[in-house]
Write an enzyme that holds these catalytic residues in place. Structure first.
Site, PDB file in Angstrom:
ATOM      1  N   ARG A 118       0.817  -1.203   0.000  1.00  0.00           N
ATOM      2  CA  ARG A 118       0.000   0.000   0.000  1.00  0.00           C
ATOM      3  C   ARG A 118       0.857   1.261   0.000  1.00  0.00           C
ATOM      4  O   ARG A 118       1.961   1.274   0.528  1.00  0.00           O
ATOM      5  CB  ARG A 118      -0.881  -0.028   1.262  1.00  0.00           C
ATOM      6  N   HIS A 119       0.337   2.348  -0.570  1.00  0.00           N
ATOM      7  CA  HIS A 119       0.991   3.653  -0.501  1.00  0.00           C
ATOM      8  C   HIS A 119       0.561   4.350   0.787  1.00  0.00           C
ATOM      9  O   HIS A 119      -0.580   4.214   1.211  1.00  0.00           O
ATOM     10  CB  HIS A 119       0.567   4.494  -1.704  1.00  0.00           C
ATOM     11  N   PRO A 120       1.449   5.096   1.416  1.00  0.00           N
ATOM     12  CA  PRO A 120       1.070   5.719   2.690  1.00  0.00           C
ATOM     13  C   PRO A 120       0.020   6.818   2.577  1.00  0.00           C
ATOM     14  O   PRO A 120      -0.702   7.071   3.532  1.00  0.00           O
ATOM     15  CB  PRO A 120       2.389   6.287   3.218  1.00  0.00           C
ATOM     16  N   SER A 121      -0.094   7.476   1.433  1.00  0.00           N
ATOM     17  CA  SER A 121      -1.019   8.620   1.398  1.00  0.00           C
ATOM     18  C   SER A 121      -1.850   8.728   0.123  1.00  0.00           C
ATOM     19  O   SER A 121      -2.469   9.750  -0.106  1.00  0.00           O
ATOM     20  CB  SER A 121      -0.248   9.930   1.633  1.00  0.00           C
TER      21      SER A 121
END
Lengths: 397, 397
Positions: free
Chosen positions: B244-247
């Site tokens: 997943r990407h953090p933002s």
């Protein structure tokens, strides 16, 4: 022949960035978000004057990306410190004229639009080459300027997934794992910077500004290390190995009483030295573990044998003992631990930002040290949108 | 002033490597294993003549590393194609004299010994600077030339563990995960190459050869992207996020009927476009998912809502559909799939090696394309130990 148009001119003076080997070089930066901005930040760290051209509405998209620190985007700051900002609407003729004023004296243009966008705006590489033969035109994109996917959109995870690195990262059987930093973007940014500085070298010999074309996907392939050779050697694609090295043992993370540490012995004498240091000479004498080839074949048994005693003591105990014995070993640092490590502090890799409004924010700097240039004590701040317009317009009449 | 000693001279002629922006540059390469050899291979790909100096006993340690292809090390080949080899015992006065013959006309020396080793051999940076003021002296090491850890041994996993990237990679709660390529070495190699070419630019302005000092640990910190800002924003170290990407959301791997694909929508219009393409407009209207901020807060619910329909069809079905709709999406390729991808083939990133003895081995090339230099159709072979001695001795009398 225009060999170094920016060198020594007032327009090439560094405003935000430190002195460095690229001092005097002027970079016009049309990039947004990550791969391009990382590239131009590296150039700023090397001493170039980087003029970031942003859309007047809201600027670089990443100004709206978290994390936020006192209302400012930490994401934007981390990739754009040391640059200057001017807002230009590239579809507006007056603003296009300003961009031409910049390009007339610039050494480098960097863009990370989708291929074709610059040409539609009237700034295609071929037409700029006629106007500004000294200009190095660098484009960084998801898939490159050519080929069947050239027009496709890309983000970091697209490049990581297609480029093979995700297939090598993680534990076998676990869900897919992305490298925990955007190596798809950062790799392309690094290769683009290397291409630009190499093109500067080409220009210093020939006077000719050339084009540089780097793709995120291509960059991932170039970072697969020996995985392609492993595929050709066995005929099957390599699998993810958790924390393990494919052909060296011991070389992974081991469980100790209060967590994990990493230990790496790259050759047989070092493994023997390790066994002596931990008081288990018999391991080195075991035929199962006598050579690196044997240890790699029996890597699961080796790990079990090592963890049998490693688990009886703490990280600190083992790191002290192994450190004294000269065995390559380390804690698995989180970000707080990594940035506060004494060596990292000594090397001034992570430095405070020269911006009281986001104190005590620190940022990583360039890891390249040059004998001719001191490491700064602070990193210059990131610009607000259009903050440097007046100075830029004055410098580029 | 000796600005370009190698340029145009017979000694600077490319033998193994392709023409490129660094054609005419002579690199004396004392490096072994990975970080240094990767750096000098990048320089060879850029056109430099790279003369690899190896110990006469067995050469670069990595000649003994697997995978083996017809008895040759695929590991060595992948990092040393396009170089020349000469065997020199750096403790032997006759061989030291040969090294001096090379250095007299070289532009760059690269070494990755532990700090202090070169000085003990009589080739310390300070003394070479007096003899060869034009020479760029580049050192790449685990921890750099200075600081409390300067003398410590390091391998890739030591840098990955200490530098924080391992703390960000993997799934929360899973055992430690190393990035599946040696990014600790490769990152340092890339930064060293960038430093060297920047130092060439400095020399073309000033005539002065300077020293370049790059550490694997420092390079890892410089590749943490926005993780340091995330730490300062929350006061706690970021955790691993799987794929997943953090933002940004959606921006991860999603389960479909026969595996996983990745999908990335970096802004709200793109997410709406995605919802329309998959026939689930109502998702874009759901207040839980209306903005990127909301989607990031509700990323687990978003994934569940997406996988509910994604699981009903195959990878190929979704990639075709999303591709036509212009939604960034991709398969998670293994190495075989990645190197055979049509775009990768078109871009000639992975090319056959010009060495029938290991056919059909292919290797990744430089991902940097220059308008002035065509991409080669093959990559030059890696040298056998001491293979180029006669030519090198003739070229450097």
């Amino acid at each position: 022949m225009i060999a170094q148009p920016g060198a020594g001119s007032p327009a090439g003076a560094n405003v935000g960035s430190a002195a460095g080997p690229l001092s005097g070089i002027i970079v016009v930066d049309l990039t947004r978000v990550l791969a391009g901005p990382f590239c131009t930040m590296l150039l700023a760290d090397l001493g170039a004057r980087v003029i970031k051209v942003e859309n007047p509405r809201s600027g670089d998209d990443s100004r709206a990306y978290g994390p936020f620190i006192n209302g400012k985007s930490g994401y934007f700051i981390a990739q754009n410190r040391g640059k200057e900002s001017i807002a230009l609407d590239l579809k507006n003729p007056d603003d296009q004229a300003i961009l031409h004023r910049l390009l007339r004296r610039a050494d480098v243009l960097v863009e990370n639009f989708r291929p074709g966008t610059m040409a539609r705006l009237g700034f295609g590489q071929e037409s700029l080459k006629l106007l500004y033969p000294q200009l190095i035109y660098a484009a960084t994109s998801g898939f490159g300027q050519t080929g069947p996917y050239a027009d496709r959109p890309a983000y970091d995870i697209i490049a990581q997934a297609m480029g093979g690195i995700m297939s090598l990262t993680g534990h076998e059987g676990s869900p897919p794992t992305r490298v925990g930093a955007s190596i798809g973007d950062l790799g392309a940014g690094l290769f683009t910077a290397l291409g630009i500085v190499s093109a500067l070298h080409h220009r210093s010999r020939t006077g000719e500004g050339i084009a540089v074309d780097v793709a995120m996907l291509d960059s991932q392939l170039a970072l697969l290390e020996n995985a392609i050779a492993r595929y050709y050697s066995t005929g099957t694609s390599p699998k993810p190995l958790g924390a393990r090295h494919p052909s060296i043992a011991p070389f992974e993370a081991y469980e100790v009483a209060d967590g994990h540490i990493v230990i790496a012995c790259g050759n047989d004498p070092l493994f023997r030295q390790f066994c002596r240091a931990v008081g288990h000479d018999q391991l080195a004498d075991d035929p199962l573990f006598a050579t690196n080839t044997k240890r790699s074949e029996n890597v699961v048994a080796l790990k079990a044998a090592m963890e049998a005693f490693l688990k009886t003591q703490t990280r600190q105990y083992w790191l002290d003992l192994l450190g004294k014995a000269g065995i390559p070993s380390a804690p698995i640092n989180d970000v707080e631990q990594a940035i506060n490590d004494p060596q990292v502090r000594h090397r001034k890799v992570v430095l405070p930002l020269d911006d009281a409004s986001v104190a005590p924010l620190e940022v990583a700097g360039s890891p390249i040290k040059f004998s001719a240039y001191p490491v700064p004590e602070k990193r210059p701040r990131a610009p607000d949108l259009d903050e440097d317009r007046a100075r830029i317009l004055a410098d580029f009449p």
